[in-house]
Design an enzyme around this catalytic site. Structure first.
Site, PDB file in Angstrom:
ATOM      1  N   ASP A   9      -9.412  -4.152   9.736  1.00  0.00           N
ATOM      2  CA  ASP A   9      -8.823  -2.857   9.374  1.00  0.00           C
ATOM      3  C   ASP A   9      -9.489  -2.350   8.090  1.00  0.00           C
ATOM      4  O   ASP A   9      -8.852  -2.221   7.046  1.00  0.00           O
ATOM      5  CB  ASP A   9      -7.298  -2.950   9.201  1.00  0.00           C
ATOM      6  CG  ASP A   9      -6.871  -3.915   8.097  1.00  0.00           C
ATOM      7  OD1 ASP A   9      -5.726  -3.764   7.604  1.00  0.00           O
ATOM      8  OD2 ASP A   9      -7.656  -4.802   7.709  1.00  0.00           O
ATOM      9  N   ASP A  14     -12.457  -5.936   4.212  1.00  0.00           N
ATOM     10  CA  ASP A  14     -12.895  -6.053   5.613  1.00  0.00           C
ATOM     11  C   ASP A  14     -14.365  -5.665   5.741  1.00  0.00           C
ATOM     12  O   ASP A  14     -15.133  -6.301   6.462  1.00  0.00           O
ATOM     13  CB  ASP A  14     -12.082  -5.127   6.521  1.00  0.00           C
ATOM     14  CG  ASP A  14     -10.601  -5.365   6.464  1.00  0.00           C
ATOM     15  OD1 ASP A  14      -9.980  -4.965   5.461  1.00  0.00           O
ATOM     16  OD2 ASP A  14     -10.067  -5.958   7.405  1.00  0.00           O
ATOM     17  N   ASN A  38      -4.524  -1.311   6.933  1.00  0.00           N
ATOM     18  CA  ASN A  38      -4.813  -0.707   5.615  1.00  0.00           C
ATOM     19  C   ASN A  38      -4.715   0.816   5.658  1.00  0.00           C
ATOM     20  O   ASN A  38      -4.316   1.448   4.682  1.00  0.00           O
ATOM     21  CB  ASN A  38      -6.219  -1.101   5.148  1.00  0.00           C
ATOM     22  CG  ASN A  38      -6.263  -2.501   4.591  1.00  0.00           C
ATOM     23  OD1 ASN A  38      -5.312  -2.968   3.965  1.00  0.00           O
ATOM     24  ND2 ASN A  38      -7.356  -3.202   4.863  1.00  0.00           N
ATOM     25  N   THR A 124      -8.832 -10.086  10.390  1.00  0.00           N
ATOM     26  CA  THR A 124      -8.658  -9.835   8.952  1.00  0.00           C
ATOM     27  C   THR A 124      -7.704  -8.667   8.700  1.00  0.00           C
ATOM     28  O   THR A 124      -7.730  -8.048   7.622  1.00  0.00           O
ATOM     29  CB  THR A 124     -10.013  -9.552   8.268  1.00  0.00           C
ATOM     30  OG1 THR A 124     -10.582  -8.367   8.848  1.00  0.00           O
ATOM     31  CG2 THR A 124     -10.970 -10.724   8.439  1.00  0.00           C
ATOM     32  N   PHE A 165       0.528  -8.915   3.307  1.00  0.00           N
ATOM     33  CA  PHE A 165       0.478  -7.640   4.024  1.00  0.00           C
ATOM     34  C   PHE A 165       0.173  -7.800   5.522  1.00  0.00           C
ATOM     35  O   PHE A 165       0.912  -7.269   6.353  1.00  0.00           O
ATOM     36  CB  PHE A 165      -0.579  -6.745   3.360  1.00  0.00           C
ATOM     37  CG  PHE A 165      -0.730  -5.381   3.980  1.00  0.00           C
ATOM     38  CD1 PHE A 165      -1.666  -5.169   4.985  1.00  0.00           C
ATOM     39  CD2 PHE A 165       0.044  -4.311   3.557  1.00  0.00           C
ATOM     40  CE1 PHE A 165      -1.824  -3.909   5.546  1.00  0.00           C
ATOM     41  CE2 PHE A 165      -0.118  -3.042   4.111  1.00  0.00           C
ATOM     42  CZ  PHE A 165      -1.043  -2.846   5.121  1.00  0.00           C
ATOM     43  N   ASN A 166      -0.902  -8.493   5.890  1.00  0.00           N
ATOM     44  CA  ASN A 166      -1.318  -8.558   7.299  1.00  0.00           C
ATOM     45  C   ASN A 166      -0.227  -9.139   8.192  1.00  0.00           C
ATOM     46  O   ASN A 166      -0.058  -8.737   9.331  1.00  0.00           O
ATOM     47  CB  ASN A 166      -2.591  -9.397   7.462  1.00  0.00           C
ATOM     48  CG  ASN A 166      -3.801  -8.743   6.836  1.00  0.00           C
ATOM     49  OD1 ASN A 166      -3.747  -7.568   6.447  1.00  0.00           O
ATOM     50  ND2 ASN A 166      -4.887  -9.485   6.713  1.00  0.00           N
ATOM     51  N   HIS A 239     -10.407 -10.678  -0.225  1.00  0.00           N
ATOM     52  CA  HIS A 239      -9.735 -11.562   0.735  1.00  0.00           C
ATOM     53  C   HIS A 239     -10.558 -11.857   1.997  1.00  0.00           C
ATOM     54  O   HIS A 239     -10.839 -12.998   2.309  1.00  0.00           O
ATOM     55  CB  HIS A 239      -8.403 -10.933   1.180  1.00  0.00           C
ATOM     56  CG  HIS A 239      -7.509 -10.492   0.077  1.00  0.00           C
ATOM     57  ND1 HIS A 239      -6.610 -11.348  -0.557  1.00  0.00           N
ATOM     58  CD2 HIS A 239      -7.352  -9.283  -0.506  1.00  0.00           C
ATOM     59  CE1 HIS A 239      -5.950 -10.671  -1.470  1.00  0.00           C
ATOM     60  NE2 HIS A 239      -6.371  -9.429  -1.473  1.00  0.00           N
ATOM     61  N   ASP A 240     -10.908 -10.833   2.746  1.00  0.00           N
ATOM     62  CA  ASP A 240     -11.339 -11.022   4.138  1.00  0.00           C
ATOM     63  C   ASP A 240     -12.612 -11.837   4.337  1.00  0.00           C
ATOM     64  O   ASP A 240     -12.677 -12.656   5.269  1.00  0.00           O
ATOM     65  CB  ASP A 240     -11.454  -9.657   4.831  1.00  0.00           C
ATOM     66  CG  ASP A 240     -10.103  -8.960   4.915  1.00  0.00           C
ATOM     67  OD1 ASP A 240     -10.072  -7.723   4.907  1.00  0.00           O
ATOM     68  OD2 ASP A 240      -9.068  -9.660   4.994  1.00  0.00           O
TER      69      ASP A 240
END
Ligand SMILES: Nc1ccc([C@@H]2N[C@H](CO)[C@@H](O)[C@H]2O)cc1
Ligand SMILES: [Ca+2]
Length: 313
Positions: A9, A14, A38, A124, A165-166, A239-240
């Site tokens: 996303d 990402d 996102n 992700t 969040f995810n 993060h991703d």
């Protein structure tokens, strides 16, 4: 090379995960699918196509998927990723469009088109597409090599004090994915909050000296400011790409087996990935939690991938 499908996303991190997957020789990118998270589905899909155009990714099918979570209302993270979902750098007009296959079908078709046990799913974003694929074609569960996802946390959260969040935007999808029976590696906030894009990291990225590297630096410039304003971080956690890095080299993102279940009913804890680190994991535990990042080697993978992408024509 490890064959992967990236379900994403974009999203600043990402986008970097996509560039790492494209640039690293240890990854064969079979397909890219998008999911609302996102930002809205049209925005994250356009962003994915823009990044692919900028990086010269060709011959890889891109497909759009779910435009909202399974049950809950869609949510976005505009405070971090901005109104476009990829605020900051100038984005090129996409040079190609998504295929007219739904992401769920592209995931299924791609898994079934390859030898059992050879395709890794790397989500992700929210797990909506992955859950739908497992429900629409249960035969992919035993055929997929494993699911290596960015999401969740052993301790803490970001959307809420208890949930990342995810997972939190679609806990029902996460419950399906974590409980399907395939191997799941959770690359959660405990790990990704170690992946800080410090000034030293930013210098190393700029030193690559190519268009895509400058693009990443501009992404991180925006990401740094929004992360500082929204969550008080000095340097932003990227993060991703940590999920992709684990597929490339599991010694860069180290994991332990641990039972993990997803809370879906909690009034204050919906989306919490309840991880049991109390003792040795039961024999045959299919869920794993990422705990330790080798920061230097992780960023070497990212700069190495950018160098390998070079200056696409
Ligand atoms: N505050 C915030 C919200 C969502 C994300 C996105 N969700 C995951 C981190 O929670 C990553 O996949 C990232 O793209 C990052 C920060
Ligand atoms: Ca994401």
């Amino acid at each position: 090379a490890e064959k992967i499908i990236l379900d994403c996303d974009p999203g600043h991190d990402d986008a970097i995960a996509l560039l790492l997957a494209h640039g690293d020789p240890g990854i064969e990118l079979l397909a890219v699918t998008t999911v609302a998270g996102n930002q809205t589905l049209p925005k994250v899909t356009r962003n994915a196509l823009s990044v692919a155009t900028l990086a010269g990714i060709t011959g890889v099918p891109f497909a759009a998927g779910a435009d909202r979570p399974l049950l809950r209302a869609a949510a976005v993270a505009a405070d971090i990723h901005g109104d476009t979902g990829l605020d900051g750098p100038e984005l090129p007009e996409p040079a190609f469009d998504v295929v007219d296959t739904h992401a769920v079908d592209l995931i299924i078709d791609t898994v079934l088109a390859h030898e059992p046990g050879t395709v890794t799913l790397v989500p992700t974003g929210a797990l909506t597409n992955i859950a739908l694929a497992a429900r629409r074609a249960p035969e992919i569960v035993e055929r997929v090599r494993r699911v290596v996802l960015m999401g969740g946390a052993v301790h803490g959260g970001n959307l809420t004090p208890a949930a990342e969040f995810n997972i939190a935007i679609d806990p029902e999808a996460a419950e399906i994915v974590f409980g399907a029976g395939w191997e799941v590696v959770m690359v959660g906030l405990d790990l990704t909050h170690q992946a800080l894009a410090t000034p030293e990291v930013r210098r190393a990225i700029r030193a690559v000296g190519t268009g895509p590297a400058r693009f990443v630096d501009e992404l991180l410039e925006f990401f740094e400011h929004s992360y500082r304003a929204a969550q008080g971080f000095d340097a932003p956690p990227v993060h991703d790409p940590c999920a992709v890095a684990h597929v490339i080299d599991p010694t860069v993102v180290r994991t332990v087996p641990a039972p993990i279940v997803v809370e879906t009913a909690g009034r204050y804890t919906a989306g919490m990935t309840v991880t049991d680190l109390r003792g040795p994991a039961p024999q045959g535990c299919r869920t794993h939690a990422a705990l330790e990042l080798d920061h230097g080697r992780f960023w070497d993978l990212v700069t190495g991938a950018l160098a390998r992408i070079g200056e696409p024509s």
